[in-house]
Design an enzyme around this catalytic site. Structure first.
Site, PDB file in Angstrom:
ATOM      1  N   THR A  82       0.843  -1.203   0.000  1.00 55.99           N
ATOM      2  CA  THR A  82       0.000   0.000   0.000  1.00 55.99           C
ATOM      3  C   THR A  82       0.877   1.253   0.000  1.00 55.99           C
ATOM      4  O   THR A  82       0.618   2.216  -0.737  1.00 55.99           O
ATOM      5  CB  THR A  82      -0.920  -0.022   1.239  1.00 55.99           C
ATOM      6  OG1 THR A  82      -1.642  -1.255   1.243  1.00 55.99           O
ATOM      7  CG2 THR A  82      -1.901   1.131   1.223  1.00 55.99           C
ATOM      8  N   PHE A 323       8.432  -8.683   3.494  1.00 56.37           N
ATOM      9  CA  PHE A 323       8.595  -8.741   4.946  1.00 56.37           C
ATOM     10  C   PHE A 323       9.453  -7.584   5.493  1.00 56.37           C
ATOM     11  O   PHE A 323       9.580  -6.551   4.848  1.00 56.37           O
ATOM     12  CB  PHE A 323       9.153 -10.092   5.380  1.00 56.37           C
ATOM     13  CG  PHE A 323       8.226 -11.228   5.063  1.00 56.37           C
ATOM     14  CD1 PHE A 323       6.839 -11.105   5.190  1.00 56.37           C
ATOM     15  CD2 PHE A 323       8.720 -12.462   4.640  1.00 56.37           C
ATOM     16  CE1 PHE A 323       5.988 -12.170   4.913  1.00 56.37           C
ATOM     17  CE2 PHE A 323       7.863 -13.519   4.345  1.00 56.37           C
ATOM     18  CZ  PHE A 323       6.506 -13.372   4.484  1.00 56.37           C
ATOM     19  N   TRP A 439      -3.506   5.575   2.322  1.00 54.23           N
ATOM     20  CA  TRP A 439      -4.633   4.639   2.388  1.00 54.23           C
ATOM     21  C   TRP A 439      -5.956   5.413   2.325  1.00 54.23           C
ATOM     22  O   TRP A 439      -6.874   5.069   1.602  1.00 54.23           O
ATOM     23  CB  TRP A 439      -4.555   3.823   3.694  1.00 54.23           C
ATOM     24  CG  TRP A 439      -5.651   2.789   3.815  1.00 54.23           C
ATOM     25  CD1 TRP A 439      -5.660   1.538   3.280  1.00 54.23           C
ATOM     26  CD2 TRP A 439      -6.908   2.933   4.493  1.00 54.23           C
ATOM     27  NE1 TRP A 439      -6.833   0.886   3.585  1.00 54.23           N
ATOM     28  CE2 TRP A 439      -7.617   1.731   4.331  1.00 54.23           C
ATOM     29  CE3 TRP A 439      -7.495   3.973   5.231  1.00 54.23           C
ATOM     30  CZ2 TRP A 439      -8.879   1.517   4.871  1.00 54.23           C
ATOM     31  CZ3 TRP A 439      -8.760   3.767   5.770  1.00 54.23           C
ATOM     32  CH2 TRP A 439      -9.446   2.545   5.594  1.00 54.23           C
TER      33      TRP A 439
END
Lengths: 587, 587
Positions: A82, A323, A439
């Site tokens: 994102t 990650f 977002w």
């Protein structure tokens, strides 16, 4: 139609945005690609003939190259994709020619609990449905190439058992004499199929295969997927595929896909898959989606070919590492950059207040279960304690010679005081720090992040590898354990030690890269240890050889290559509108 | 470049022809499709939005509809697809607007011994590489939809074993109580992986799945593939998917994909796959390649949607049925035509001198082994004896009310006297008979066949079903066994008899079609019985319910759903030219 992520699901936002998305031809032309370099898959996606385009662009100026990584994530992820997409959109708002590269989402998480991995809210990639399902078929091609090797190996074991040398010679086969106890690979499927994790195959009569223990792993954990991500061109890919070690024979020699005569056919499955796929952000910037290797066992990076293209096409090229910085960025730094010849001008380190609270001692965060109160109300104590984890990741990135930009990926439940606290701590540790609302607001919400990236890219970078390839394997493992993970030492099982010594003697250790396999849920090997664990030792249980992909994989702790499907998985809510053919319920 | 199939392999001919092939947009426009009905996959293939096109074409005149079937084949096949493509090319030479539909080749045979199934010599479909590998991903989508059902079922069995009702209720799950001994489906993979034929899954701890016997079948044997071939539109497909019976519970009730809440997500995998794929012959006529169900266990026909489209677009639409007339044509006649509402104007029955000699008592024909002398030198005795098999197939087609056109698919080793003999025997039995050299000469070699088809289409057809759906199941099976296969009766195992009675009581037998599962290598259930076996009884060992696809499957003899990979498979000779990306060695 106003798009409000607080009131809409991701697929609803994507569906609305797709009504106005750029035709793929225009998107590609704006990026500087020519018609004959494009292989359209309908009007919304295309593959790009990387070879044609790179040949033409040889000598073009190189874009600024930015990697996005994160702190130690919760099982929900910290919004790294994102943020990658938000940053691309933010640079777009600032009028920059920008391009991105992310990994292709795996069908396992998409249909299980975590959902798709094409961003979220107003920072997404579209079209969402093909990104989540089918796409241009690359993962299926990887699955098929991988399973064809398994078909070749198991059929060969059966034929060698059933036939004498004279009969084998009729088929121009020499006896490979594979040791069934030293088979190195299993089968691949791109779902979370725990029932296939450990299986017994070849049951029945002598024409029903070769009976032995076996199992399936996620396709994205396959060495074939790792090869797709690191190959620099088709010739390189063809050679890497031929060097995959599938087993050892009874004398201890490697048996490769080349020995099985299946390397050419496997490559045939990948001649289209090697071309990167082009899609766009919600705000119309170009993004390559290409390769999707697991970050815990494989390299966890989007493809080198996509980055080679992206850095020749825009002013800024944003890529993403899987990650946290201990895993994703360390492999980007010491493996991918070494293999690609590219080096980053800036590194973004994504953090969420939620994850920091977890590291500070908050209750366990679990996919599919509502968050505890601590995560939705202000709690400065938990945040401050959790910043230890952030500081560890800042240190990791600084060791590469790049000053990290900490990006707090803002949630609407975050308190301003919590955000201010994290900024102060990050800045005191020598990092830049920004808060970003992509977002909620898309590119407009990521302007501070975009500006910080531009500033950093204008500063000199002192990027350097952590180790030199001449360093012996065990010394390298110890260096990564101490300098990156913060361990005080390394232990080996007898088996791992023997393998390490053999690899060092065979000088594998210096010809191949080192790709650590470790949980992403802790800086240590133990997923329960949050924050910044101290006074611990990294146990190496095994060392795998991914000779095709070009690295050895020291396995720390236990790594699961086939996750399980939960009791309330995403597939239950996915459906199709039979009037329009539109897929609903993806997230 | 002159293309000579006697001196070139199929892939060499295809590669040369692809240099001059029509751009997909022009091919589609000539066929009468509009731009917005096309989803191009590069410049050589496209999917067609069937729904848009059919809506626009509603009321358009219906093309003449021709089915191509064959005598009982050798394991090498009799060139049915080659003849289908040759006929399309021949009609093209005669200036007819013609369209075709064939099944998508399965990866199993392509990489094993039989090779691809896109025709041969100068009667082929191109582009060959995508047809053989990857294509538009439809088979992978079928595989994934199928395996997602298996993931859902096995995960559910695990969760129901591990959790009590209260815990299940938290995930909004009711206990399905699947009987592990009555699971109806296995997993799917599109390779010949005999080692996965019979496996034990779910070994390990309580989070490692549900331990039970299981197995993989070829993807093309999946009920999902059968559904793709018979669905008339997306709504119909969605409903059929939801009705797939995956198991029975401990009370004997059906458990469906709908009960597992996985039917919507499975359909999501198929929203693109339902659109037919458009390619072309070597001579530039349009061919749909869509769906590829096995003919021995499933319906074995290209899709109904492709035929719906093709019969609205051309003057002649040629379709193909898998295996011999006893299997492929019988299912075309009594299942596909009933479901589609279309009926054939002509039926072509393909025969080769080689197969007739085998039926006449020639030595066994085996894939991968050179042909015996009898097959390459004149032997009128074997041919005449073998014509018994041809006569049986002529009788089958005539029972549908259509006068068959026997097409001798000529090989360069055939003697003129052999061909003349077959023509005389076929004509004496009331069929038309032609010899066709499309393999050697393309459309120019198939003019006699094309003219025979045109003549037949101008005669009145008296097409009628063999049975009415009101006929009870066992009566239907007996009718097919006697009238089509030439058996003198039918026997049932106890299990099959019990199932038949239950199905009749539940009136399934009259709501669903009957799709016989039988070897293709004999008119009987015994692959060793060549020619026209007499004085034999058809044993029904089991009856499967494919409720989603819409038929019950009486299984005669033993049917293998996962073939084996041989000791000298095709994948050994497939490779990629890394300079051009071209795939070599396909056949």
């Amino acid at each position: 139609m106003e798009l409000d992520p607080r009131r809409m699901q991701d697929w609803q936002i994507a569906e609305a945005a797709e009504e106005q998305m750029k035709p793929i031809g225009r998107l590609a032309a704006e990026l500087g690609l020519r018609d004959d370099e494009l292989v359209p898959y309908g009007a919304k996606l295309a593959k790009v003939h990387y070879a044609k385009a790179l040949e033409r662009l040889d000598g073009a100026p190189r874009a600024k190259y930015i990697d996005v990584t994160a702190i130690t994530p919760t099982p929900l992820g910290e919004g790294k994709t994102t943020t990658t997409l938000g940053l691309i959109q933010g640079l777009g708002v600032l009028g920059k020619r920008v391009c991105g590269a992310i990994r292709q989402p795996s069908g396992g998480p998409t249909f299980n609990i975590k959902g798709s991995a094409a961003g979220g809210g107003l920072a997404q990639c579209i079209p969402l449905t093909p990104l989540s399902i089918r796409f241009t078929g690359d993962i299926d091609c990887v699955t098929n190439a991988h399973n064809l090797a398994m078909v070749a190996m198991t059929a060969r074991m059966q034929h060698e058992r059933n036939y004498d040398d004279a009969r084998l010679a009729q088929s121009h086969l020499r006896r490979l004499d594979i040791d069934p106890d030293r088979v190195q690979i299993g089968w691949a499927m791109d779902f979370c199929a725990q029932s296939l994790r450990s299986i017994r195959i070849g049951r029945g009569g002598k024409m029903d295969g070769f009976e032995m223990d076996s199992g399936f792993q996620m396709s994205v954990a396959s060495e074939v997927m790792a090869i797709l991500s690191v190959a620099t061109d088709l010739r390189d890919l063809r050679e890497r595929i031929a060097h995959m070690v599938v087993a050892y024979d009874r004398q201890g020699n490697e048996v490769t896909t080349g020995d099985l005569d299946v390397d050419g056919a496997m490559t045939a499955w990948l001649v289209d898959a090697i071309n990167p796929n082009l899609v766009q952000t919600l705000e119309g910037q170009p993004v390559f989606v290409h390769a999707g290797p697991f970050a815990n066992i494989a390299i966890g990076q989007s493809s080198i070919i996509a980055d080679r293209l992206g850095t020749r096409l825009g002013e800024y090229h944003i890529t993403e590492s899987g990650f946290g910085a201990d895993i994703g960025f360390e492999k980007f730094w010491n493996l991918k950059c070494r293999m690609s010849g590219l080096s980053p001008d800036a590194v973004v380190l994504v953090a969420t207040i939620r994850a920091l609270k977890m590291h500070g001692g908050g209750p366990a965060v679990k996919a599919g279960v509502p968050l505890a109160d601590e995560y939705v109300t202000e709690n400065l104590g938990l945040v401050e304690a959790g910043c230890e984890n952030l500081l560890a990741h800042i240190d990791i990135v600084r060791k590469s010679g790049v000053r990290p930009i900490v990006c707090i990926n803002s949630f609407h439940t975050d308190a301003q005081a919590e955000i201010d606290l994290v900024r102060r701590i990050a800045e005191a540790a020598g990092a830049r720090a920004v808060c970003s609302e992509h977002w909620l607001k898309g590119g407009q919400g990521a302007l501070e992040l975009a500006e910080a990236v531009i500033e950093t890219c204008n500063e000199p970078s002192h990027f350097q590898f952590l180790y030199d390839l001449t360093m012996p394997l065990r010394q390298r493992i110890e260096l990564i354990a101490k300098e990156v993970y913060g361990a005080k030492g390394v232990t080996y099982t007898d088996e791992a030690l023997a393998k390490a010594k053999r690899l060092e003697a065979e000088s594998y250790g210096t010809r191949l890269g080192t790709c650590m396999a470790k949980t992403q849920l802790s800086l240590s090997h133990d997923p329960e240890l949050k924050g910044r664990p101290t006074d611990w030792v990294l146990p190496i249980n095994d060392i795998l050889v991914y000779k095709g992909a070009g690295f050895v994989v020291p396995v720390a702790g236990s790594i699961r290559l086939m996750p399980g499907t939960g009791s309330n998985p995403a597939f239950r809510r996915i459906d199709v509108d039979v009037e329009t053919g539109k897929v609903r319920g993806l997230f």
